[in-house]
Scaffold this motif. Sequence first.
Motif, short mmCIF file in Angstrom:
data_model
loop_
_atom_site.label_atom_id
_atom_site.label_comp_id
_atom_site.label_asym_id
_atom_site.label_seq_id
_atom_site.Cartn_x
_atom_site.Cartn_y
_atom_site.Cartn_z
N LEU A 174 40.18 43.16 37.38
CA LEU A 174 41.17 43.26 38.46
C LEU A 174 42.44 43.96 37.98
O LEU A 174 42.96 44.84 38.66
CB LEU A 174 41.49 41.89 39.04
CG LEU A 174 40.45 41.34 40.02
CD1 LEU A 174 40.90 39.99 40.57
CD2 LEU A 174 40.16 42.29 41.15
N GLU A 175 42.96 43.55 36.83
CA GLU A 175 44.19 44.20 36.34
C GLU A 175 43.97 45.68 36.08
O GLU A 175 44.86 46.49 36.32
CB GLU A 175 44.67 43.51 35.05
CG GLU A 175 45.28 42.16 35.29
CD GLU A 175 45.68 41.46 34.00
OE1 GLU A 175 45.46 42.01 32.90
OE2 GLU A 175 46.21 40.34 34.10
N GLY A 176 42.81 46.04 35.59
CA GLY A 176 42.54 47.43 35.28
C GLY A 176 42.23 48.30 36.49
O GLY A 176 42.43 49.50 36.46
N LEU A 177 41.76 47.68 37.56
CA LEU A 177 41.35 48.46 38.73
C LEU A 177 42.17 48.22 39.99
O LEU A 177 42.07 48.97 40.95
CB LEU A 177 39.87 48.14 39.05
CG LEU A 177 38.86 48.48 37.97
CD1 LEU A 177 37.49 47.96 38.34
CD2 LEU A 177 38.82 49.98 37.73
N TRP A 178 42.98 47.16 40.00
CA TRP A 178 43.70 46.76 41.22
C TRP A 178 45.21 46.84 40.99
O TRP A 178 45.94 45.90 41.23
CB TRP A 178 43.27 45.36 41.64
CG TRP A 178 43.50 44.99 43.06
CD1 TRP A 178 43.59 45.82 44.13
CD2 TRP A 178 43.66 43.66 43.57
NE1 TRP A 178 43.78 45.09 45.27
CE2 TRP A 178 43.83 43.76 44.95
CE3 TRP A 178 43.68 42.40 42.98
CZ2 TRP A 178 44.02 42.66 45.77
CZ3 TRP A 178 43.85 41.31 43.80
CH2 TRP A 178 44.02 41.43 45.16
#
Length: 149
Positions: free
Chosen positions: A73-77
């Motif tokens: 999530l942190e890497g994509l959102w």
Amino acid sequence: MEGYDRRPDRDDTDVLGSRIGAQIVDTIVGIILSYLVLIPFGAVDSAVGGSGGIAFLGFLVAFVTFVGYFFLLEGLWDGQTVGKRLFGIKVVKEDGSACDIGSSLMRNLLRIIDGFFYYLIGFISMAISDKRQRVGDRLAGTVVVREQN
């Protein structure tokens, strides 16, 4: 990906209370996701005689799910998890650019070290860091900042 419109300074990273709240929410979400993954493995293991092998595989997949929740999530959102979004914070690189998968993976793998003694190591690291970075943030070159309006 958006990132931050400038290089974050110490005031931008003054989000300790929000980080704690987001961590609580994210831990709950991660546990729920892990249990949702684990339950079918346990059911299948029980249905085939309960040797424990399938249940053990379920524990491994649940662990990967829990860790994957944070770093994916942190890497994509845009540097956010569900908890970070609820609390209006996000992870960015030290130069203000968006957090990517590699940086997110690094900071979250080191969550194990930061999490020792109920995150005491992470809190100490943030207390002595100018930008309130835990060990994982320092090595990944990331900071947690307030989301910009």
